[in-house]
Design a protein around this motif. Structure first.
Motif, short mmCIF file in Angstrom:
data_model
loop_
_atom_site.label_atom_id
_atom_site.label_comp_id
_atom_site.label_asym_id
_atom_site.label_seq_id
_atom_site.Cartn_x
_atom_site.Cartn_y
_atom_site.Cartn_z
N UNK A 307 0.81 -1.22 0.00
CA UNK A 307 0.00 0.00 0.00
C UNK A 307 0.84 1.27 0.00
N UNK A 308 1.97 1.25 0.74
CA UNK A 308 2.78 2.47 0.80
C UNK A 308 3.40 2.79 -0.55
N UNK A 309 3.73 1.77 -1.35
CA UNK A 309 4.29 2.00 -2.68
C UNK A 309 3.22 2.50 -3.65
N UNK A 310 2.00 2.06 -3.43
CA UNK A 310 0.91 2.51 -4.30
C UNK A 310 0.55 3.96 -4.03
N UNK A 311 0.83 4.44 -2.82
CA UNK A 311 0.43 5.77 -2.43
C UNK A 311 1.00 6.85 -3.35
N UNK A 312 2.27 6.74 -3.72
CA UNK A 312 2.90 7.74 -4.59
C UNK A 312 2.23 7.77 -5.96
N UNK A 313 1.88 6.59 -6.47
CA UNK A 313 1.22 6.53 -7.79
C UNK A 313 -0.16 7.15 -7.72
N UNK A 314 -0.91 6.85 -6.66
CA UNK A 314 -2.26 7.39 -6.51
C UNK A 314 -2.21 8.91 -6.36
N UNK A 315 -1.28 9.41 -5.57
CA UNK A 315 -1.16 10.86 -5.40
C UNK A 315 -0.92 11.56 -6.74
#
Length: 363
Positions: A307-315
Motif C-alpha cells: 500500500x505504501x508503494x501505491x500511495x505515490x502513484x495514486x497521489x
C-alpha cells in the motif's frame, strides 16, 4: 478537473468518455505493472506467527500472575492482540493474503469468529456495502443506525430534548462510546447468526461464536475473584472495542458525505470520502494498514506491504485530475472528527430540507 455530483438523470446523448473514469483504468494498469497486486503470503505468515506467540505469552502471564489486579494489564493486552488479529481477518476478507478466494474466506471466518467473537457472514455483507458506497446516505451501513449522527439529515431527525442535547454534544461523546464498540459488534453478530434466514456456513460460525463468547468468562470467573473477573472482562472488551473503533474512525469520519442519489465516478468517490493517516511503517503496524485508506479503497485486494508503494502513484493521479487527496496525522484526524460531529450535531431537532446540505465540502 473537479469531480461533480449530480442527482438528475442526464438526457440521452453521445457523451465522450470521462477522463477521470478513464484514469482509474490507467491507474490500475500502472499498479499492476509495478507488481503491487502480487500476494505477500510470507509477510502475513510472519505477522500471524508473531501475534500467536504474543497471545500464548499473554495467557502464560494470566496463569502466572494469578489473583492480582495486574490481571487488568493482561486483559488490556488481550484486547490489543484480538484487534491485531482482527486486522488480519479484515485483510483475508478482502482477499489480500492468499491467491485462493476459498482460503481467504476461511481464514477470515475462523479468525473473526474465534478471536473477535464476530460473525464473518455479518461483517462481509456490511463491509461490502460500505466499500461500494462509502459515506453515501442510506447506502453505507457505517453511517446508519448509530447512536452518533454522522450527517445533517440524520442529526435533524433526532427529536426530543434529551436526544437533541446529546446529539449536539456528540463529538465529545464519540470516543467514550468507542469503549462499547466491541460489545456492539458481538451482539450484532449473534443477532445476525440467529435471526437471518440464510447465513453462509451458519453451523460453522455458530458453535465457534458460542465457544469464543463463553470461554473468556469461564476462565475469568474460574480463576479470579468475582469483582476482578468482571473488571478483567470489561477491560478486555473495552480495549478491543476502543482500539477497533479508533482505528477505523479516521478512515471516513469527517470526510464528505454524499446524497443517496449522487453519481460520482469510482475513483473520485473512493478518494474524496477517504482519509490517509501519516506515520509510515509504524502506523502500518498500529492500524493494520487502515492508515492507507485511499489506496485500500481503490485496490481492496492489495496486500498491506504494497500500500505504501501505491500511495505515490495514486497521489500523482489525483494531482493530475484535481482530486483532493487527504492525509493527516492520527491526532489531527481525531480533532477533525470531534469538530465535525459537533457541527453536524447542531442540526439536532431542526427541520431538515435539502439532502445536498449533507455534502460537507464543495467539489
Amino acid at each position: 478537473m473537479t469531480p461533480t455530483i449530480t442527482s438528475e438523470r442526464p438526457k440521452s446523448r453521445v457523451v465522450k468518455a470521462n477522463p477521470v473514469v478513464q484514469s482509474y483504468s490507467e491507474l490500475l494498469k500502472s499498479v499492476k505493472a509495478a507488481g503491487l497486486l502480487e500476494r505477500r503470503v510470507g509477510f502475513y505468515v510472519t505477522v500471524f506467527s508473531s501475534l500467536v506467540l504474543l497471545m500464548t505469552a499473554t495467557w502464560f502471564g494470566f496463569a502466572l500472575i494469578g489473583d492480582s489486579w495486574f490481571q487488568l494489564l493482561i486483559a488490556a493486552a488481550l484486547g490489543v492482540l484480538c484487534t491485531q488479529l482482527s486486522f488480519l481477518a479484515h485483510e483475508a476478507g478482502h482477499r489480500q493474503i492468499f491467491a485462493s478466494r476459498r482460503a481467504n474466506d476461511w481464514a477470515a471466518r475462523l479468525l473473526a469468529t474465534s478471536v473477535a467473537g464476530m460473525s464473518y457472514s455479518w461483517w462481509e455483507q456490511k463491509h461490502g456495502a460500505h466499500h461500494n458506497h462509502p459515506n453515501v446516505i442510506s447506502k453505507d451501513p457505517d453511517i446508519m443506525d448509530s447512536p452518533i449522527a454522522f450527517h445533517v439529515e440524520e442529526s435533524a431527525s433526532r427529536q426530543g430534548r434529551l436526544s437533541s442535547f446529546l446529539t449536539r454534544k456528540q463529538g465529545w461523546l464519540f470516543f467514550p462510546l468507542l469503549l462499547l464498540v466491541g460489545l456492539g459488534l458481538q451482539i450484532d453478530s449473534v443477532k445476525f447468526v440467529f435471526r437471518r434466514a440464510k447465513v453462509t456456513h451458519r453451523w460453522v460460525e455458530l458453535p465457534i461464536l458460542v465457544v469464543r463468547l463463553s470461554i473468556l468468562p469461564f476462565l475469568a470467573f474460574s480463576f479470579l475473584p468475582l469483582g476482578m473477573a468482571f473488571a478483567f472482562l470489561s477491560v478486555q472488551l473495552a480495549v478491543f472495542g476502543f482500539y477497533m473503533g479508533a482505528s477505523f474512525a479516521p478512515n471516513h469520519k469527517g470526510m464528505p458525505v454524499l446524497p443517496t442519489n449522487s453519481r460520482v465516478d469510482f475513483l473520485s468517490r473512493q478518494v474524496l470520502t477517504s482519509r490517509n493517516i501519516s506515520g509510515g511503517r509504524f502506523m502500518d503496524i498500529l492500524l493494520g494498514g487502515l492508515n492507507r485508506q485511499v489506496e485500500h479503497h481503490l485496490f481492496p485486494d492489495m496486500a498491506r506491504p504494497q500500500l505504501h508503494r501505491a500511495s505515490a502513484i495514486v497521489r500523482q493521479y489525483c494531482d493530475k485530475h484535481g482530486i483532493p487527496f487527504t492525509e493527516t496525522t492520527l491526532l489531527q484526524s481525531y480533532g477533525i472528527i470531534v469538530r465535525y460531529l459537533n457541527e453536524v450535531g447542531l442540526a439536532a431537532g431542526r427541520h431538515f430540507e435539502c439532502p445536498m446540505a449533507t455534502v460537507t465540502r464543495r467539489y
